[in-house]
Motif scaffolding. Structure first.
Motif, short mmCIF file in Angstrom:
data_model
loop_
_atom_site.label_atom_id
_atom_site.label_comp_id
_atom_site.label_asym_id
_atom_site.label_seq_id
_atom_site.Cartn_x
_atom_site.Cartn_y
_atom_site.Cartn_z
N TRP A 41 52.86 6.57 -23.29
CA TRP A 41 52.18 5.45 -23.96
C TRP A 41 52.36 5.50 -25.48
O TRP A 41 52.09 4.52 -26.15
CB TRP A 41 50.70 5.41 -23.60
N LEU A 47 53.02 0.12 -23.00
CA LEU A 47 52.07 0.91 -22.21
C LEU A 47 50.80 1.18 -22.97
O LEU A 47 50.79 1.28 -24.20
CB LEU A 47 52.71 2.24 -21.80
N LYS A 161 46.39 4.06 -30.67
CA LYS A 161 46.88 4.77 -29.49
C LYS A 161 46.99 6.26 -29.75
O LYS A 161 46.78 7.09 -28.85
CB LYS A 161 48.22 4.18 -29.03
#
Length: 372
Positions: A41, A47, A161
């Motif tokens: 990811w 993702l 993220k």
């Protein structure tokens, strides 16, 4: 077979997608914020971190699909008849929902039944109170535009993220007995060092990012079932709590995160179950309880430390309770279901902290050094 994670931990791979990337060359390592094997990811913009994808799980022990949620504005495509399918709704509440919709007809924002009933319930059914809250919340949400940008993937979430594996240490993992998502939070891993070092502006943006992803997870589940999923069960694990959390500066920033959700994204939580709470937890709660609305405080129940699974099993099948809490759910060798559930404390890598400082310059910028 297993794949090494950070040189220390292992977990079972579920297909090539979940194998970690091979070690980078020295040149590419310098360009990487981490400079070591990175999870998919962080390598693929399409993702998400698995912490947001746990409601997709069909069976325990797997890693969910990580593709991004559909790019849909809040309230888009919600059928009007869903107001009859909202758990606990009544004719009186639906009538007030219609009154609220008329009262706020001049305000830009979603007016689907799920959104409006959330605001109504946050103000205990008062149409006037809900209208006032809605106006203020939508004005704020429109002024910052963060939720819309995160939903439509028009705002880069790369830094967020990277932070996902550290703050907050939480994840959606499975569904409760009502088939609603379960959100686990490990308070003992919360880092006041991180809260102290990052600007409150970043924390608020990260909070909106998290809230948006959780709402998207519930909306995706709603579309799959053709009925509204509007709340989740929250399990708060207090194990490993320490005096480090009794930090005035860190708690003040945490309050900003709490109020971002309470004031602008109400009624996403169905119940809050606190487990494995040491005595210090009550001291911390005395300091932080006023951060939350009374309606949120009323949803909290504390499980006796000797009855963790007994209490949890009243609301959650043991297959969705992590082994660390006495259930049956594990991923690979992790009894806390890593990598879905973050298992690290402290701060992200130094390069990520620098990226935050560069994106959110403040007078405290020089202090943003992980481990300083």
């Amino acid at each position: 077979e297993g794949s090494e994670l950070g040189g220390r931990e292992h977990f079972t791979c579920f297909g090539d997608l979940f194998c970690f990337a091979p070690r980078t060359t020295s040149a590419s390592a310098e360009a990487s914020p981490v400079g070591r094997e990175e999870p998919p990811w962080l390598l693929d913009d399409e993702l998400l971190h698995p912490r947001f994808c746990g409601a997709r799980l069909q069976r325990p022990g797997a890693i969910p699909e990580l593709h991004r949620f559909a790019e849909k504005p809040l309230g888009f495509g919600v059928p009007s008849h869903w107001e009859y399918l909202i758990p606990g709704s009544s004719d009186v509440e639906r009538s007030r929902c219609q009154q609220l919709r008329q009262r706020i007809s001049d305000v830009a924002g979603a007016k689907d039944p799920v959104t409006l009933i959330r605001f109504l319930r946050a103000r205990k059914g008062s149409v006037d109170g809900a209208a006032d809250m809605y106006r203020k919340a939508m004005a704020w949400r429109e002024s910052v535009k963060l939720e819309y940008q995160f939903r439509m993937n028009t705002k880069c979430d790369r830094i967020h993220k990277h932070v996902d594996s550290y703050w907050p240490p939480s994840a959606i993992l499975g569904r409760d007995l009502d088939d609603d998502p379960i959100y686990y939070l490990r308070v003992g891993l919360c880092s006041m060092q991180f809260l102290e070092q990052v600007p409150v502006e970043f924390l608020i943006q990260h909070e909106v990012y998290i809230i948006t992803r959780i709402m998207q997870a519930m909306e995706e589940l709603s579309r799959e079932r053709n009925k509204p999923v509007m709340q989740m069960t929250v399990v708060v694990d207090m194990a490993d709590l320490s005096m480090k959390l009794l930090n005035t500066k860190g708690l003040a920033k945490y309050k900003s995160c709490v109020r971002t959700m309470e004031d602008n994204f109400p009624e996403m939580v169905k119940r809050i179950i606190v487990v494995r709470a040491p005595r210090i937890a009550y001291v911390l709660w005395n300091l932080a309880s006023h951060f939350f609305d009374q309606g949120t405080r009323d949803k909290i129940q504390i499980a006796d430390s000797q009855r963790t699974m007994e209490v949890l099993s009243s609301f959650i099948d043991s297959k969705w309770v992590p082994e660390a809490l006495g259930g049956l759910h594990r991923i690979g060798s992790s009894d806390w279901c890593h990598p879905c559930m973050p298992t690290k404390g402290g701060c992200p890598q130094a390069q990520v902290m620098k990226d935050i400082a560069d994106a959110f310059p403040t007078n405290e910028q020089n202090h943003m050094r992980c481990g300083s």
